[in-house]
Design an enzyme around this catalytic site. Structure first.
Site, PDB file in Angstrom:
ATOM      1  N   GLY A 202       0.793  -1.220   0.000  1.00  0.00           N
ATOM      2  CA  GLY A 202       0.000   0.000   0.000  1.00  0.00           C
ATOM      3  C   GLY A 202       0.825   1.270   0.000  1.00  0.00           C
ATOM      4  O   GLY A 202       0.297   2.355   0.210  1.00  0.00           O
TER       5      GLY A 202
ATOM      6  N   GLU B 166      -4.370   9.077 -12.130  1.00  0.00           N
ATOM      7  CA  GLU B 166      -5.275   9.136 -10.984  1.00  0.00           C
ATOM      8  C   GLU B 166      -4.722  10.101  -9.941  1.00  0.00           C
ATOM      9  O   GLU B 166      -3.508  10.112  -9.688  1.00  0.00           O
ATOM     10  CB  GLU B 166      -5.383   7.723 -10.406  1.00  0.00           C
ATOM     11  CG  GLU B 166      -6.264   7.580  -9.194  1.00  0.00           C
ATOM     12  CD  GLU B 166      -6.430   6.113  -8.803  1.00  0.00           C
ATOM     13  OE1 GLU B 166      -6.311   5.231  -9.678  1.00  0.00           O
ATOM     14  OE2 GLU B 166      -6.669   5.839  -7.610  1.00  0.00           O
TER      15      GLU B 166
ATOM     16  N   LYS C 213      -2.228  -1.218 -12.552  1.00  0.00           N
ATOM     17  CA  LYS C 213      -1.978   0.171 -12.164  1.00  0.00           C
ATOM     18  C   LYS C 213      -0.627   0.330 -11.488  1.00  0.00           C
ATOM     19  O   LYS C 213      -0.263  -0.457 -10.627  1.00  0.00           O
ATOM     20  CB  LYS C 213      -3.085   0.665 -11.224  1.00  0.00           C
ATOM     21  CG  LYS C 213      -3.070   2.177 -11.023  1.00  0.00           C
ATOM     22  CD  LYS C 213      -4.378   2.666 -10.407  1.00  0.00           C
ATOM     23  CE  LYS C 213      -4.403   2.483  -8.910  1.00  0.00           C
ATOM     24  NZ  LYS C 213      -5.699   2.870  -8.332  1.00  0.00           N
TER      25      LYS C 213
ATOM     26  N   ASN D 206      -1.334   9.882  -6.462  1.00  0.00           N
ATOM     27  CA  ASN D 206      -1.716  10.113  -5.057  1.00  0.00           C
ATOM     28  C   ASN D 206      -1.500  11.554  -4.583  1.00  0.00           C
ATOM     29  O   ASN D 206      -0.957  11.787  -3.503  1.00  0.00           O
ATOM     30  CB  ASN D 206      -0.983   9.127  -4.146  1.00  0.00           C
ATOM     31  CG  ASN D 206      -1.510   7.711  -4.323  1.00  0.00           C
ATOM     32  OD1 ASN D 206      -1.029   6.975  -5.177  1.00  0.00           O
ATOM     33  ND2 ASN D 206      -2.545   7.369  -3.565  1.00  0.00           N
TER      34      ASN D 206
ATOM     35  N   HIS E 194     -13.115   3.054  -5.905  1.00  0.00           N
ATOM     36  CA  HIS E 194     -11.845   2.859  -5.216  1.00  0.00           C
ATOM     37  C   HIS E 194     -11.861   1.559  -4.418  1.00  0.00           C
ATOM     38  O   HIS E 194     -12.684   1.386  -3.533  1.00  0.00           O
ATOM     39  CB  HIS E 194     -11.623   4.057  -4.263  1.00  0.00           C
ATOM     40  CG  HIS E 194     -10.417   3.936  -3.388  1.00  0.00           C
ATOM     41  ND1 HIS E 194     -10.465   4.249  -2.044  1.00  0.00           N
ATOM     42  CD2 HIS E 194      -9.150   3.559  -3.642  1.00  0.00           C
ATOM     43  CE1 HIS E 194      -9.256   4.078  -1.522  1.00  0.00           C
ATOM     44  NE2 HIS E 194      -8.446   3.660  -2.462  1.00  0.00           N
TER      45      HIS E 194
ATOM     46  N   ASP F 240      -1.083   6.332 -11.017  1.00  0.00           N
ATOM     47  CA  ASP F 240      -1.703   6.952  -9.836  1.00  0.00           C
ATOM     48  C   ASP F 240      -0.643   7.752  -9.080  1.00  0.00           C
ATOM     49  O   ASP F 240       0.332   7.184  -8.591  1.00  0.00           O
ATOM     50  CB  ASP F 240      -2.274   5.841  -8.946  1.00  0.00           C
ATOM     51  CG  ASP F 240      -3.017   6.373  -7.726  1.00  0.00           C
ATOM     52  OD1 ASP F 240      -3.000   7.595  -7.492  1.00  0.00           O
ATOM     53  OD2 ASP F 240      -3.617   5.546  -7.004  1.00  0.00           O
TER      54      ASP F 240
ATOM     55  N   GLY G 135      -9.137  -1.660  -2.600  1.00  0.00           N
ATOM     56  CA  GLY G 135      -7.911  -1.701  -1.801  1.00  0.00           C
ATOM     57  C   GLY G 135      -8.180  -1.465  -0.341  1.00  0.00           C
ATOM     58  O   GLY G 135      -9.287  -1.734   0.150  1.00  0.00           O
TER      59      GLY G 135
ATOM     60  N   ASP H 296     -15.534   6.451  -3.281  1.00  0.00           N
ATOM     61  CA  ASP H 296     -15.122   5.572  -2.187  1.00  0.00           C
ATOM     62  C   ASP H 296     -16.355   5.244  -1.332  1.00  0.00           C
ATOM     63  O   ASP H 296     -17.170   6.120  -1.038  1.00  0.00           O
ATOM     64  CB  ASP H 296     -14.064   6.291  -1.336  1.00  0.00           C
ATOM     65  CG  ASP H 296     -13.500   5.410  -0.247  1.00  0.00           C
ATOM     66  OD1 ASP H 296     -12.367   4.934  -0.415  1.00  0.00           O
ATOM     67  OD2 ASP H 296     -14.180   5.204   0.771  1.00  0.00           O
TER      68      ASP H 296
ATOM     69  N   ASP I   8       2.688   4.470  -1.443  1.00  0.00           N
ATOM     70  CA  ASP I   8       2.634   5.307  -2.630  1.00  0.00           C
ATOM     71  C   ASP I   8       3.340   6.619  -2.328  1.00  0.00           C
ATOM     72  O   ASP I   8       3.914   6.796  -1.250  1.00  0.00           O
ATOM     73  CB  ASP I   8       1.173   5.515  -3.091  1.00  0.00           C
ATOM     74  CG  ASP I   8       0.314   6.224  -2.053  1.00  0.00           C
ATOM     75  OD1 ASP I   8       0.735   7.282  -1.547  1.00  0.00           O
ATOM     76  OD2 ASP I   8      -0.778   5.716  -1.750  1.00  0.00           O
TER      77      ASP I   8
ATOM     78  N   GLU J 142     -11.214  -1.685  -9.049  1.00  0.00           N
ATOM     79  CA  GLU J 142      -9.887  -1.876  -8.454  1.00  0.00           C
ATOM     80  C   GLU J 142      -9.855  -3.126  -7.565  1.00  0.00           C
ATOM     81  O   GLU J 142     -10.773  -3.382  -6.784  1.00  0.00           O
ATOM     82  CB  GLU J 142      -9.525  -0.645  -7.611  1.00  0.00           C
ATOM     83  CG  GLU J 142      -8.127  -0.750  -7.012  1.00  0.00           C
ATOM     84  CD  GLU J 142      -7.627   0.582  -6.457  1.00  0.00           C
ATOM     85  OE1 GLU J 142      -8.467   1.462  -6.182  1.00  0.00           O
ATOM     86  OE2 GLU J 142      -6.396   0.738  -6.314  1.00  0.00           O
TER      87      GLU J 142
ATOM     88  N   TYR K 143      -3.051  -0.236   7.360  1.00  0.00           N
ATOM     89  CA  TYR K 143      -4.469  -0.264   6.989  1.00  0.00           C
ATOM     90  C   TYR K 143      -5.327  -0.560   8.215  1.00  0.00           C
ATOM     91  O   TYR K 143      -5.074  -1.514   8.950  1.00  0.00           O
ATOM     92  CB  TYR K 143      -4.705  -1.308   5.892  1.00  0.00           C
ATOM     93  CG  TYR K 143      -4.244  -0.855   4.528  1.00  0.00           C
ATOM     94  CD1 TYR K 143      -3.845   0.464   4.283  1.00  0.00           C
ATOM     95  CD2 TYR K 143      -4.208  -1.751   3.463  1.00  0.00           C
ATOM     96  CE1 TYR K 143      -3.444   0.864   3.023  1.00  0.00           C
ATOM     97  CE2 TYR K 143      -3.801  -1.347   2.193  1.00  0.00           C
ATOM     98  CZ  TYR K 143      -3.418  -0.039   1.982  1.00  0.00           C
ATOM     99  OH  TYR K 143      -3.027   0.357   0.723  1.00  0.00           O
TER     100      TYR K 143
END
Lengths: 438, 438
Positions: B23, B276, B220, B252, B353, B250, B355, B326, B25, B384, B33
């Site tokens: 995860g 993105e 991606k 971010n 979204h 992406d 993940g 989301d 970025d 995704e 998470y």
């Protein structure tokens, strides 16, 4: 000699304003004006402290307090010296540096409100250490020093550091003169005192009469719950204040876009200077559409505009006649400054959001700096005044015939008395214990 | 027989994903998470419960938990019957009804994330009580029943209830056929598995190869930390996936507007389908400007787009080629539905979204309903998929050759196992005690 922040404490302070319907409007029927109140303790001899607060309206203040606690590790241990050496970088770090906390916004809502309390406490600390009120600390800076306090991320497409310096340089001539003028005459204000929606029509009429006697030239009415009531109350206000004084209206976000247009066409007969927050504060394009369709009534908004990116677009879209930024909805004074500069570039007058608890104390500093060093104009500029809760501050605002007289005491004018901090602590302070008992 | 919500409990659940840089970025270098995990307890025999979560990335999850606790009194004591009888009105009440809590957003940040967890738990409860997964509960509703779940405040200038009904009626023919197709073939997905920024180039190459073997057609890449690295990593990805498969990128939110344009002109050689989150998620006009200047590369955003008013303007401004809403950044499924309808009106494909933890489980329900009843199209639509943490759910997503197979179990697919809820509780669960010890 370096001053280190050794500890951050935060208190949940609430005032039971809902008991008297002070501050009641169409969206917020019964607020308890509250503050997540931050104190930065330092190792300086003499107990130098920085105070700052974020304003909420009651329930949920405990969430902001929790957010301040989560952010505290980002400032405890730093020295004032290293923070102010590159305050733009510091501000970027506190908003973006902990990506896990940033996720909760980003740069909006609770986490940004909490950031504001801390950032403003740092300004209070800095100004106290310099022995100046914040407006004077800022006014004495060179353009380059001001710009070093700013974070330009996400706004360079409309404002670069070079442009910001140029905007500030433009007003260097005349700064001393305008400062002397402010100290002599004060900054023009307006009052919402008569206008609260929860007040009876008799009380409103009486307060309007008193406002005129006290020298106010601009008076704001809360509207939006019922159009026929709004018309009747506007009639009373015009009877009392006449047509030579200025009336403003504030709907506190209760309408949709088309509804705003329809209602303001009905209320146009009362010739309001502006309609404030007609619809969702996020609706940039909606505000632009309303503005086009109800001219010459102006559109005002900003107290819920949550960051510089939103204001940037408000200006780009031509959505606002009046920019009502908030001292603690934005992420503290650093972000306020960049909005002042963008407003100057787009020629939008800034009339900051006052009221609540402590907001008038904060924003007098902002308006004074704006006039002295950024806009150099008083045209279409009035600073909101609400006559509640000033007695809780060590350095409360001073109003003379409808004008804010510049604060003199060092700091951001935001420090509450020790007695208030004890008595109004929620839920354990004496005031709340007494309410719980009845 | 009425079912009453007797209690709301909320847990702080965190997974130590930062240890493996899953995860990672350009903005979020080391997320853990996490979920603010809500259980609605009821008086129904058999212990019927509604489960919902809001997703965060670690620190600050405790603030969302605090916000859920502050909102709890708005649902405890209600019956499921009275909520679903007019769910649009219920949603309006939970977002606006307590004006003191509303002040903290409004409708954004922590308070809106917390609202989402509760609202989604109600949908889980409703769907379980009906014995259907959420996508099927929705697909079986009439247009009028769907619209009764919506709150149109602030969006009637682009979508009225009547228009919403008309949009849904348009797709009533073919619903059964599309449902059967989904059950047979699944909904097309894409994977970010190889693309995380913290992975070595060897690991990325290996994962890209595996993704191709597993049947993925869309992959991606996370970019934005360093342009030369981005180019080298894109080269590796194109070597592995070829040019007949689709590459997305992406950033971010790390760039400014002009920077986004300059960087994407360099990366255009890799023919990405979309870029993105090139810049601030609040910058509607910025996204529109980028989109105009980098076509035919599409612009995608939405996982941080905080409410329907922001999406409304994204559509009005022509800012998006792909709407990546989301499931818990918006205020739960009710607000998601109104965004789906606005997207359909503006012909913008919705690619939700995924993940995080639980987001794939949530959004498969949304994408299925969108296809069956709202858009009726798979053109430019991919959902995704990230292959983390699914083992913690009672009803984890099922992927077959790069496609999401519709969930069958009743509810919103979001219930975690009892063991996970115990072991990953922060900070007292066994997993965190073990980490603290090392």
């Amino acid at each position: 000699m370096s001053i280190r922040i050794t500890q951050l404490s935060v208190r949940d302070i609430r005032f039971p304003t809902s008991l008297s319907l002070d501050g009641s409007d169409a969206m917020n029927s019964a607020p308890d004006y509250s503050a997540s109140y931050v104190v930065l303790h330092t190792d300086a001899p003499g107990g130098l402290e920085g105070h700052g607060l974020t304003f909420t309206i009651g329930r949920g203040n405990e969430i902001c307090v929790a957010a301040v606690q989560s952010l505290a590790p980002m400032v405890v241990g730093l020295t004032l010296e290293e923070i102010v050496a590159d305050m733009g970088a510091f501000w970027h770090t506190i908003t973006v540096g902990d990506s896990q906390l940033r996720w909760l916004g980003p740069e909006k809502g609770v986490i940004h409100l909490a950031t504001a309390a801390i950032v403003n406490a740092i300004w209070d600390l800095w100004a106290k250490n310099e022995g100046k009120p914040v407006w004077k600390l800022l006014a004495d800076m060179t353009p380059e020093q001001v710009v070093r306090c700013l974070d330009f991320s996400y706004v360079t497409d409309v404002l670069t550091p070079e442009e910001a310096i140029a905007l500030l340089r433009r007003q260097v001539p005349g700064k001393a003169q305008r400062e002397a003028q402010m100290l002599r005459e004060g900054y023009p204000g307006y009052t919402t005192a008569p206008g609260w929606l929860g007040y009876s029509e008799d009380k409103m009429r009486q307060l309007a009469r008193e406002a005129v006697e006290d020298g106010w030239t601009h008076i704001k009415q809360k509207i939006g719950a019922n159009l026929e009531d709004d018309i009747r109350r506007a009639t009373i206000l015009r009877e009392e204040i006449g047509w030579e004084r200025t009336l403003m209206m504030d709907a506190n976000q209760v309408w949709g876009v088309d509804e705003s247009v329809a209602n303001m066409r009905r209320l146009a007969a009362f010739e309001p200077l502006w309609i404030e927050e007609p619809t969702s504060p996020d609706d940039i394009l909606g505000h632009a559409s309303i503005r086009q369709r109800i001219a010459p009534i102006g559109v005002a908004s900003g107290e819920h505009c949550h960051n510089r990116v939103m204001f940037k677009q408000m200006f780009q879209a031509g959505a606002l006649d009046f920019c009502q930024l908030d001292a603690a909805r934005l992420g503290g004074l650093n972000e306020v400054l960049i909005v002042l500069l963008m407003a100057a570039k787009f020629n939008v007058p800034v009339c900051p959001h006052g009221g609540g608890v402590g907001l008038c104390e904060y924003v007098q500093n902002i308006a004074l700096f704006d006039y002295i060093a950024v806009s150099a104009s008083l045209h279409n500029r009035v600073l909101e005044y609400v006559d509640h809760l000033h007695e809780h501050f060590l350095d409360p605002v001073v109003i003379r015939r409808g004008r804010y007289m510049p604060p003199q005491r060092a700091g951001y004018s935001i420090e509450m008395t020790a007695e208030t901090l004890e008595r109004y602590q929620y839920p354990g302070g004496q005031v709340w214990l007494d309410i719980a008992r009845t």
